[in-house]
Design an enzyme around this catalytic site. Structure first.
Site, mmCIF file in Angstrom:
data_model
loop_
_atom_site.group_PDB
_atom_site.id
_atom_site.type_symbol
_atom_site.label_atom_id
_atom_site.label_comp_id
_atom_site.label_asym_id
_atom_site.label_seq_id
_atom_site.Cartn_x
_atom_site.Cartn_y
_atom_site.Cartn_z
ATOM 1 N N HIS A 39 0.839 -1.198 0.000
ATOM 2 C CA HIS A 39 0.000 0.000 0.000
ATOM 3 C C HIS A 39 0.871 1.243 0.000
ATOM 4 O O HIS A 39 2.032 1.193 0.392
ATOM 5 C CB HIS A 39 -0.817 0.095 1.303
ATOM 6 C CG HIS A 39 -1.665 -1.077 1.611
ATOM 7 N ND1 HIS A 39 -3.007 -1.097 1.338
ATOM 8 C CD2 HIS A 39 -1.389 -2.261 2.202
ATOM 9 C CE1 HIS A 39 -3.528 -2.245 1.746
ATOM 10 N NE2 HIS A 39 -2.567 -2.976 2.277
ATOM 11 N N GLU A 106 2.553 -0.790 4.560
ATOM 12 C CA GLU A 106 2.278 0.576 4.117
ATOM 13 C C GLU A 106 3.588 1.287 3.810
ATOM 14 O O GLU A 106 4.508 1.279 4.626
ATOM 15 C CB GLU A 106 1.544 1.361 5.210
ATOM 16 C CG GLU A 106 0.100 0.953 5.424
ATOM 17 C CD GLU A 106 -0.872 1.594 4.419
ATOM 18 O OE1 GLU A 106 -0.420 2.414 3.575
ATOM 19 O OE2 GLU A 106 -2.074 1.269 4.488
HETATM 20 ZN ZN LIG Z 1 -4.110 0.458 0.352
#
Ligand SMILES: [Zn+2]
Length: 236
Positions: A39, A106
């Site tokens: 992400h 992330e």
């Molecule tokens: Zn995402």
């Protein structure tokens, strides 16, 4: 080794700063991670993202197992055995509840900026450890946009998937491939949700051919056939 990394019994990256998030639960049905979902944060700073990923009072609480800053700092927020809340709705290889099946990473990036070298290097080291710990094959490393076509676009067209693939940390089409197949069939075999062909192609291009425009082309069919033939999801 930093004292912050020493939470007893934690499964995760040895050099990570342990910064626990309350936003997690048990993996359902005894599932183990077979995927890694990448992400981007789309927030102004890594610190702001860290706060959000640990905020249980936010209206839709979220988390990830890891957060990597642009300068390479690595935080671990959730034990790899637990179910972090990063993937949301979507599916891969015909299976939903991706949170129960994956580890979420992330990457701090206000998006759509290029990804910085120290961040990529840290990600690669982290992936090497995760793939080894859970015996995840390179094709198990996917984009959030892959499993949620039309809903998510991260980590976006500036992310260097080819660089990961060269190290066995993801997959990339063979430039010499020439055989065409049925595009819808091959996208489904790769793992893309098959309920909306146009969105699946859009997601496939975002990942493998971000420069492509217009309708389905022979180049799409060749790239998809090559990936599907070598790395169909759910094989074995
Ligand atoms: Zn995402």
């Amino acid at each position: 080794m930093s004292g912050a990394a020493g939470a007893p019994g934690r499964i995760g990256a040895p050099g990570a700063l342990w910064h626990p998030s309350p936003n997690h639960g048990d993996r359902r049905d005894g599932l183990r991670p077979g995927l890694v979902v990448l992400h981007h944060t789309a927030m102004q700073s890594a610190e702001a993202a860290l706060e959000r990923l640990c905020d249980a009072t936010f209206e839709a609480p979220v988390s990830a197992h890891y957060l990597i800053a642009e300068d390479g700092r690595l935080w671990q927020l959730v034990d790899e055995r637990a179910r972090a809340w990063h993937a949301g709705a979507g599916s891969w290889g015909g299976r939903g509840d991706v949170n129960s099946r994956s580890i979420g990473i992330e990457l701090a990036n206000p998006a759509p900026n290029p990804y910085a070298e120290p961040q990529m290097a840290r990600l690669e080291a982290l992936l090497r450890g995760i793939l080894a710990r859970w015996r995840i094959p390179p094709e198990g490393v996917i984009a959030h946009s892959d499993m949620a076509p039309g809903r998510k676009t991260d980590p976006g067209p500036k992310f260097d998937w080819r660089r990961l693939a060269r190290q066995g940390l993801s997959v990339w089409p063979d430039a010499q491939a020439a055989a065409e197949g049925d595009l819808a069939e091959d996208l489904a075999r790769i793992g893309y949700p098959s309920d909306d062909m146009a969105l699946a192609l859009q997601a496939f291009r975002l990942r493998f051919r971000p420069w492509a425009r217009g309708g389905e082309s022979a180049a799409d069919r060749i790239a998809a056939r090559d990936i599907a033939a070598r790395f169909a999801a759910g094989r074995g």
